[in-house]
Design an enzyme around this catalytic site. Sequence first.
Site, PDB file in Angstrom:
ATOM      1  CD  GLN A 132       6.292   3.455  13.238  1.00  0.00           C
ATOM      2  OE1 GLN A 132       6.820   2.344  13.292  1.00  0.00           O
ATOM      3  NE2 GLN A 132       6.159   4.116  12.101  1.00  0.00           N
TER       4      GLN A 132
ATOM      5  CD  GLU B  23      -2.406   1.324   2.771  1.00  0.00           C
ATOM      6  OE1 GLU B  23      -3.411   0.643   3.012  1.00  0.00           O
ATOM      7  OE2 GLU B  23      -1.889   2.105   3.591  1.00  0.00           O
TER       8      GLU B  23
ATOM      9  CB  THR C  74      -4.292   5.464   1.315  1.00  0.00           C
ATOM     10  OG1 THR C  74      -3.219   6.358   1.034  1.00  0.00           O
ATOM     11  CG2 THR C  74      -3.757   4.216   1.980  1.00  0.00           C
TER      12      THR C  74
ATOM     13  CG  ASP D 265      -9.946   6.260  10.591  1.00  0.00           C
ATOM     14  OD1 ASP D 265     -10.788   5.561  11.189  1.00  0.00           O
ATOM     15  OD2 ASP D 265      -8.784   5.890  10.342  1.00  0.00           O
TER      16      ASP D 265
ATOM     17  NE  ARG E 249     -16.447   5.110   9.485  1.00  0.00           N
ATOM     18  CZ  ARG E 249     -16.419   5.043  10.805  1.00  0.00           C
ATOM     19  NH1 ARG E 249     -17.464   4.603  11.472  1.00  0.00           N
ATOM     20  NH2 ARG E 249     -15.317   5.392  11.458  1.00  0.00           N
TER      21      ARG E 249
HETATM   22  P1  FAD Z   1     -17.291   0.071   8.378  1.00  0.00           P
HETATM   23  O1  FAD Z   1     -17.323  -1.268   7.727  1.00  0.00           O
HETATM   24  O2  FAD Z   1     -18.357   1.029   8.038  1.00  0.00           O
HETATM   25  O3  FAD Z   1     -17.274  -0.183   9.952  1.00  0.00           O
HETATM   26  C1  FAD Z   1     -17.103   0.892  10.877  1.00  0.00           C
HETATM   27  C2  FAD Z   1     -17.708   0.487  12.223  1.00  0.00           C
HETATM   28  O4  FAD Z   1     -19.123   0.413  12.113  1.00  0.00           O
HETATM   29  C3  FAD Z   1     -17.272  -0.889  12.706  1.00  0.00           C
HETATM   30  O5  FAD Z   1     -17.203  -0.831  14.107  1.00  0.00           O
HETATM   31  C4  FAD Z   1     -18.391  -1.822  12.234  1.00  0.00           C
HETATM   32  O6  FAD Z   1     -18.502  -2.970  13.048  1.00  0.00           O
HETATM   33  C5  FAD Z   1     -19.608  -0.904  12.334  1.00  0.00           C
HETATM   34  N1  FAD Z   1     -20.590  -1.138  11.275  1.00  0.00           N
HETATM   35  C6  FAD Z   1     -20.354  -1.479   9.997  1.00  0.00           C
HETATM   36  N2  FAD Z   1     -21.511  -1.497   9.297  1.00  0.00           N
HETATM   37  C7  FAD Z   1     -22.475  -1.101  10.150  1.00  0.00           C
HETATM   38  C8  FAD Z   1     -23.872  -0.874  10.003  1.00  0.00           C
HETATM   39  N3  FAD Z   1     -24.496  -1.069   8.836  1.00  0.00           N
HETATM   40  N4  FAD Z   1     -24.568  -0.451  11.090  1.00  0.00           N
HETATM   41  C9  FAD Z   1     -23.946  -0.241  12.271  1.00  0.00           C
HETATM   42  N5  FAD Z   1     -22.629  -0.441  12.469  1.00  0.00           N
HETATM   43  C10 FAD Z   1     -21.889  -0.857  11.416  1.00  0.00           C
HETATM   44  N6  FAD Z   1      -9.164   5.166   5.827  1.00  0.00           N
HETATM   45  C11 FAD Z   1      -9.103   6.185   4.948  1.00  0.00           C
HETATM   46  O7  FAD Z   1      -9.547   7.287   5.260  1.00  0.00           O
HETATM   47  N7  FAD Z   1      -8.512   6.026   3.717  1.00  0.00           N
HETATM   48  C12 FAD Z   1      -8.007   4.828   3.321  1.00  0.00           C
HETATM   49  O8  FAD Z   1      -7.491   4.724   2.216  1.00  0.00           O
HETATM   50  C13 FAD Z   1      -8.086   3.723   4.224  1.00  0.00           C
HETATM   51  N8  FAD Z   1      -7.611   2.502   3.873  1.00  0.00           N
HETATM   52  C14 FAD Z   1      -7.735   1.448   4.746  1.00  0.00           C
HETATM   53  C15 FAD Z   1      -7.269   0.178   4.364  1.00  0.00           C
HETATM   54  C16 FAD Z   1      -7.356  -0.905   5.227  1.00  0.00           C
HETATM   55  C17 FAD Z   1      -6.872  -2.264   4.794  1.00  0.00           C
HETATM   56  C18 FAD Z   1      -7.902  -0.726   6.531  1.00  0.00           C
HETATM   57  C19 FAD Z   1      -7.973  -1.878   7.496  1.00  0.00           C
HETATM   58  C20 FAD Z   1      -8.361   0.539   6.916  1.00  0.00           C
HETATM   59  C21 FAD Z   1      -8.292   1.628   6.040  1.00  0.00           C
HETATM   60  N9  FAD Z   1      -8.752   2.891   6.383  1.00  0.00           N
HETATM   61  C22 FAD Z   1      -8.681   3.938   5.499  1.00  0.00           C
HETATM   62  C23 FAD Z   1      -9.278   3.147   7.728  1.00  0.00           C
HETATM   63  C24 FAD Z   1     -10.797   2.924   7.799  1.00  0.00           C
HETATM   64  O9  FAD Z   1     -11.441   3.930   7.038  1.00  0.00           O
HETATM   65  C25 FAD Z   1     -11.200   3.017   9.258  1.00  0.00           C
HETATM   66  O10 FAD Z   1     -10.727   1.907   9.972  1.00  0.00           O
HETATM   67  C26 FAD Z   1     -12.672   3.281   9.519  1.00  0.00           C
HETATM   68  O11 FAD Z   1     -12.794   3.696  10.881  1.00  0.00           O
HETATM   69  C27 FAD Z   1     -13.572   2.078   9.328  1.00  0.00           C
HETATM   70  O12 FAD Z   1     -13.653   1.699   8.034  1.00  0.00           O
HETATM   71  P2  FAD Z   1     -14.480   0.378   7.605  1.00  0.00           P
HETATM   72  O13 FAD Z   1     -14.516   0.334   6.149  1.00  0.00           O
HETATM   73  O14 FAD Z   1     -14.011  -0.799   8.340  1.00  0.00           O
HETATM   74  O15 FAD Z   1     -15.935   0.825   8.160  1.00  0.00           O
END
Ligand code: FAD
Length: 320
Positions: free
Chosen positions: A249, A21, A52, A129, A127
Amino acid sequence: MHEPKVTEHIAGSDKALFSFELLPPLKGQDFSAIQQAIDPLVEFNPAFINITYHQQEVVYDTLDNGLMKKRTVRKRPGTVGISAAIKYRYGIPVVPHIICGGFTREETENALIDLNFLGIKNLLVVRGDPPVGMKTFIPEPDGNVHALDLVRQIAELNRGHYLEKDIKNKRTTDFCIGVAGYPEKHNESPNFESDLHFLKKKVEAGAEYIITQMFFDSKKYTDFVKNCREKGINVPIIPGLKPITSRQQIISLPQTFHVDLPEELVKEILKCKDNKEVRQVGIEWAVMQSKELLKFGVPGLHFYTMGKSDNIREIAKQIF
Ligand code: FAD
């Protein structure tokens, strides 16, 4: 150029894939910033490179009268452009990240149309952060709230369903959708069960593979995979590895990514005289983890570079 899907790559390979990445360059830099990170890794045949997506941050400027003025800025724009540039200059498949934050559903659809025109097939759907300086994630009005909603929107486009119902000659897209998984649970989740429940929903909605958050104890990953399989989540789960590079870190990674650092790793880092030595410890730990994971049987090893690849090269030399 036919762009293989991440899932096709996995299915067609009898070895674990190498991928990594990158962050788009900071505003003001050019393509050479990212070239410096890619070039040393090309010889290890990366199956794909993730880029990202960074939404806007809130910054405060101090005015002449001493008051502070709030403004938003995107420090690392260009995810789509840099992804296309990498794809066409290197011939390596790219996986741009696409996020809910900062996009209405229509803007998302338009971004997907751009990606489709560029021949980009693979996406990692997250989603996002909360922006730096904010505690909670706030979607745009009419934006996707969870990654699940965004997966559903992309899956709909793959079926030729656009937001406007009366579009004529609708073409389908063919995006391969990946999502994030959390071996140590997402920090907002009340418990593991709930996190896995929503992960399964993302897969049922169309996600075809999972990339995990970083972890430093391989058992966290193997337990996660077992729990996913028991829950009926059967797509490939690619482990994400982050080699430690600085003493600081020890504090910042648990705070930012909500992961534990094993006692033994922390002890080794604390013994180091400087960050050059820490970097070496980080390499050795990642090599050890890579070997453990390969023994367990993983579809690939995915490395978080944070834009610097000299340490990833050292690891790749020993593993691939
Ligand atoms: P979601 O799947 O939406 O989950 C977020 C939270 O809500 C979780 O606790 C989940 O259990 C809960 N949840 C999910 N769906 C629902 C629902 N329908 N109703 C109620 N609760 C629900 N961030 C960036 O800004 N840019 C990036 O490029 C980026 N790349 C990433 C790559 C990887 C491999 C990882 C692991 C993370 C990355 N992130 C990035 C960080 C990520 O955006 C955050 O971890 C964010 O807080 C959660 O994203 P998610 O897609 O897991 O969210």
